[in-house]
Design a protein around this motif. Structure first.
Motif, PDB file in Angstrom:
ATOM      1  N   HIS A 239       0.849  -1.196   0.000  1.00 16.72           N
ATOM      2  CA  HIS A 239       0.000   0.000   0.000  1.00 16.72           C
ATOM      3  C   HIS A 239       0.887   1.250   0.000  1.00 16.72           C
ATOM      4  O   HIS A 239       1.842   1.345   0.781  1.00 16.72           O
ATOM      5  CB  HIS A 239      -0.894  -0.007   1.237  1.00 16.72           C
ATOM      6  N   PRO A 240       0.604   2.233  -0.849  1.00 22.64           N
ATOM      7  CA  PRO A 240       1.495   3.402  -0.965  1.00 22.64           C
ATOM      8  C   PRO A 240       1.584   4.256   0.292  1.00 22.64           C
ATOM      9  O   PRO A 240       2.565   4.972   0.480  1.00 22.64           O
ATOM     10  CB  PRO A 240       0.882   4.193  -2.124  1.00 22.64           C
ATOM     11  N   MET A 302      -4.290  18.250  13.298  1.00 20.21           N
ATOM     12  CA  MET A 302      -3.674  19.541  13.031  1.00 20.21           C
ATOM     13  C   MET A 302      -3.482  19.805  11.540  1.00 20.21           C
ATOM     14  O   MET A 302      -3.145  20.920  11.151  1.00 20.21           O
ATOM     15  CB  MET A 302      -2.309  19.607  13.728  1.00 20.21           C
ATOM     16  N   GLY A 303      -3.656  18.812  10.724  1.00 20.04           N
ATOM     17  CA  GLY A 303      -3.442  18.955   9.289  1.00 20.04           C
ATOM     18  C   GLY A 303      -3.227  17.600   8.647  1.00 20.04           C
ATOM     19  O   GLY A 303      -3.666  16.573   9.185  1.00 20.04           O
ATOM     20  N   ARG A 304      -2.560  17.580   7.500  1.00 19.23           N
ATOM     21  CA  ARG A 304      -2.328  16.328   6.794  1.00 19.23           C
ATOM     22  C   ARG A 304      -1.566  15.350   7.694  1.00 19.23           C
ATOM     23  O   ARG A 304      -0.457  15.641   8.142  1.00 19.23           O
ATOM     24  CB  ARG A 304      -1.555  16.590   5.503  1.00 19.23           C
ATOM     25  N   PRO A 305      -2.151  14.169   7.961  1.00 18.89           N
ATOM     26  CA  PRO A 305      -1.570  13.282   8.982  1.00 18.89           C
ATOM     27  C   PRO A 305      -0.203  12.723   8.611  1.00 18.89           C
ATOM     28  O   PRO A 305       0.669  12.603   9.474  1.00 18.89           O
ATOM     29  CB  PRO A 305      -2.617  12.167   9.116  1.00 18.89           C
ATOM     30  N   GLY A 306      -0.003  12.359   7.335  1.00 16.17           N
ATOM     31  CA  GLY A 306       1.297  11.829   6.946  1.00 16.17           C
ATOM     32  C   GLY A 306       2.391  12.873   7.039  1.00 16.17           C
ATOM     33  O   GLY A 306       3.499  12.601   7.519  1.00 16.17           O
ATOM     34  N   LEU A 307       2.096  14.075   6.596  1.00 15.37           N
ATOM     35  CA  LEU A 307       3.052  15.176   6.662  1.00 15.37           C
ATOM     36  C   LEU A 307       3.440  15.467   8.111  1.00 15.37           C
ATOM     37  O   LEU A 307       4.631  15.627   8.443  1.00 15.37           O
ATOM     38  CB  LEU A 307       2.435  16.416   6.013  1.00 15.37           C
ATOM     39  N   GLY A 412      10.212  10.184   5.187  1.00 18.44           N
ATOM     40  CA  GLY A 412       8.753  10.249   5.150  1.00 18.44           C
ATOM     41  C   GLY A 412       8.261  11.499   4.439  1.00 18.44           C
ATOM     42  O   GLY A 412       7.284  11.453   3.680  1.00 18.44           O
ATOM     43  N   LEU A 413       8.931  12.631   4.657  1.00 15.72           N
ATOM     44  CA  LEU A 413       8.553  13.865   3.972  1.00 15.72           C
ATOM     45  C   LEU A 413       8.776  13.761   2.473  1.00 15.72           C
ATOM     46  O   LEU A 413       8.118  14.451   1.687  1.00 15.72           O
ATOM     47  CB  LEU A 413       9.354  15.040   4.540  1.00 15.72           C
ATOM     48  N   ALA A 414       9.717  12.898   2.071  1.00 14.97           N
ATOM     49  CA  ALA A 414       9.985  12.718   0.647  1.00 14.97           C
ATOM     50  C   ALA A 414       8.995  11.779  -0.025  1.00 14.97           C
ATOM     51  O   ALA A 414       8.962  11.681  -1.255  1.00 14.97           O
ATOM     52  CB  ALA A 414      11.408  12.182   0.452  1.00 14.97           C
ATOM     53  N   SER A 415       8.175  11.098   0.757  1.00 11.77           N
ATOM     54  CA  SER A 415       7.177  10.170   0.203  1.00 11.77           C
ATOM     55  C   SER A 415       5.925  10.947  -0.182  1.00 11.77           C
ATOM     56  O   SER A 415       5.181  11.419   0.683  1.00 11.77           O
ATOM     57  CB  SER A 415       6.840   9.086   1.232  1.00 11.77           C
ATOM     58  N   GLY A 416       5.671  11.061  -1.471  1.00  7.42           N
ATOM     59  CA  GLY A 416       4.511  11.813  -1.948  1.00  7.42           C
ATOM     60  C   GLY A 416       3.191  11.286  -1.415  1.00  7.42           C
ATOM     61  O   GLY A 416       2.377  12.063  -0.879  1.00  7.42           O
ATOM     62  N   THR A 420       1.143  13.849   1.141  1.00  5.29           N
ATOM     63  CA  THR A 420      -0.025  14.566   0.613  1.00  5.29           C
ATOM     64  C   THR A 420      -1.349  13.963   1.034  1.00  5.29           C
ATOM     65  O   THR A 420      -2.399  14.536   0.740  1.00  5.29           O
ATOM     66  CB  THR A 420       0.036  14.605  -0.916  1.00  5.29           C
ATOM     67  N   ASN A 421      -1.328  12.827   1.719  1.00  4.38           N
ATOM     68  CA  ASN A 421      -2.574  12.168   2.081  1.00  4.38           C
ATOM     69  C   ASN A 421      -3.400  13.025   3.033  1.00  4.38           C
ATOM     70  O   ASN A 421      -2.874  13.592   3.981  1.00  4.38           O
ATOM     71  CB  ASN A 421      -2.277  10.815   2.739  1.00  4.38           C
TER      72      ASN A 421
END
Length: 427
Positions: A239-240, A302-307, A412-416, A420-421
């Protein structure tokens, strides 16, 4: 528990009147009563477990370090070996049914253990057998329990729901040790087992009364359980979003979680800070985590969870770096606060994200993979980091942990897909 409706403009006596929108000042929707009821039961169970684990470890320590190690291994080994199977069973049957069966079994077991400990004391064989039963039960219970928030609340409520659970768990962990010590002093292992039985009975009643709002039909697959379990691993690592999420979780378990309980005492002794200073650092870390968690409980994500998860690891890595380079207790305490904030931001966003993006057919199996990744990373790195600290110095190992934690956060920040999720942010 229903969400407020947004009413369209209505006309009255020819005049157009627009109903005031449900604005943000109303705050996020309340968590469902079903979730709060389940959470109360889970926290009661955690309290019982905290007391019981203390009692089990205390009784084992009376027989020496070797027996104590065997008892801990008796819990950990079956848990690790059977986790994936436990997740597959929960997805195949029904998570709530697995939890009810697990609580019923542990209720009976706790009563039998209390009777045995009352008459026999705490011989090594009884302690090892008790550890094995607990480990097997955990392997089936943890994946099912981990999937329940997704079955009880909407996706957008997961960050608040899991943050509330985390706050409660931290409070239980802080009080469990002292409570266990008092209880063991008064009633020994038998008394702790009876307390555990009471909490299992309470959770059993809650689960029988509970009706999940977002229940997922069990899978009707007739394939081999082992194949279903391995399919959970395949889905998790293909899963991406789940794949980088599990990488971050494993890195945090292996290189962040051991810093304070394992490396901080070694560092404090090496720097002649004393036990009180180490306690201040741990307290500052807890303060940072609780502060972040309470913000999410009150305001939501607080915002985008992955970011934010990846950013949290970077912040935590900076805090670990500060701990390794701290010139004194004040600097180490400030570093502990930064570690807590970073760890808090990471934890309150990565867990809801993993749960929210998991396919409905694999809820318990992905939770099993998540627990397995954390357990293996922690087991391995506790030993590796401890030995490295003995061979070099605690400061060097702390700095290595800082680089790895911050580096994985940057990855992790480099993972699109992860960065962006926006799952769970829908209004």
């Amino acid at each position: 528990m229903s969400t407020p409706e947004e009413n369209p403009a209505r006309s009255s006596t020819g005049a157009s009147q627009t109903a005031p929108p449900k604005a943000a000042e109303d705050g996020p929707a309340r968590l469902p009563r079903s979730y709060l009821l389940w959470l109360a039961g889970i926290l009661a169970s955690l309290a019982g477990n905290a007391v019981f684990y203390f009692a089990l470890g205390w009784a084992a320590s009376d027989h020496g370090g070797a027996i104590a190690g065997l008892v801990l291994s008796a819990i950990t080994l079956p848990r690790v070996l059977l986790l994936l199977v436990g997740g597959a069973v929960s997805d195949r049957i029904n998570a709530r049914s697995v939890l009810i069966a697990g609580d019923a079994v542990m209720l009976v077991f706790s009563l039998l253990l209390a009777a045995a400990a009352y008459h026999l004391g705490a011989p090594p064989a009884l302690l090892i057998a008790a550890g094995a039963v607990v480990g097997v039960a955990d392997a089936f219970y943890l994946p099912a329990s981990g999937s329940m928030p997704r079955r009880l609340v909407a996706k957008e409520q997961l960050p608040r729901a899991l943050s509330l659970r985390q706050v409660g768990g931290q409070v239980i962990n802080m009080g469990g040790g002292p409570l266990g010590g008092v209880l063991v002093g008064l009633a020994g292992l038998a008394g702790a087992a009876l307390v555990n039985a009471v909490t299992f009975a309470a959770v059993l009643v809650v689960l029988i009364l509970l009706r999940p709002r977002h229940e997922v039909p069990p899978t009707s697959s007739k394939t081999n359980l082992i194949k279903e379990a391995s399919d959970g691993v395949r889905v998790a690592f293909s899963h991406p979003v789940l794949r980088p999420g599990l990488l971050l979780t494993g890195a945090a378990a292996g290189f962040l979680l051991p810093v304070l309980p394992l490396l901080l005492p070694l560092l404090a002794r090496n720097e002649h800070w004393g036990a009180g200073a180490a306690g201040l650092v741990i307290g500052a870390q807890g303060l940072g985590m609780v502060a972040v968690t309470l913000v999410v409980v009150r305001r939501g994500p607080m915002g985008r969870p992955g970011l934010l998860s990846a950013t949290g690891l970077v912040v935590a890595g900076v805090g670990v770096l500060g701990l390794g380079l701290a010139p004194g207790v004040a600097g180490a305490t400030a570093a502990g606060l930064v570690i807590g904030v970073g760890n808090g931001v990471f934890s309150v966003h990565i867990m809801p994200l993993v749960l929210a993006v998991t396919p409905e057919s694999h809820l318990s199996r992905i939770q099993a993979v998540l627990v397995l990744v954390q357990s293996l990373a922690l087991l391995l790195m506790n030993n590796v980091l401890g030995n490295l600290a003995g061979l070099s110095s605690p400061m060097v190992v702390v700095l290595v942990c800082a680089v790895v934690v911050a580096g994985v956060g940057l990855m992790g920040l480099a993972s699109g897909p992860l960065r962006t999720n926006r799952t769970g942010l829908e209004s």
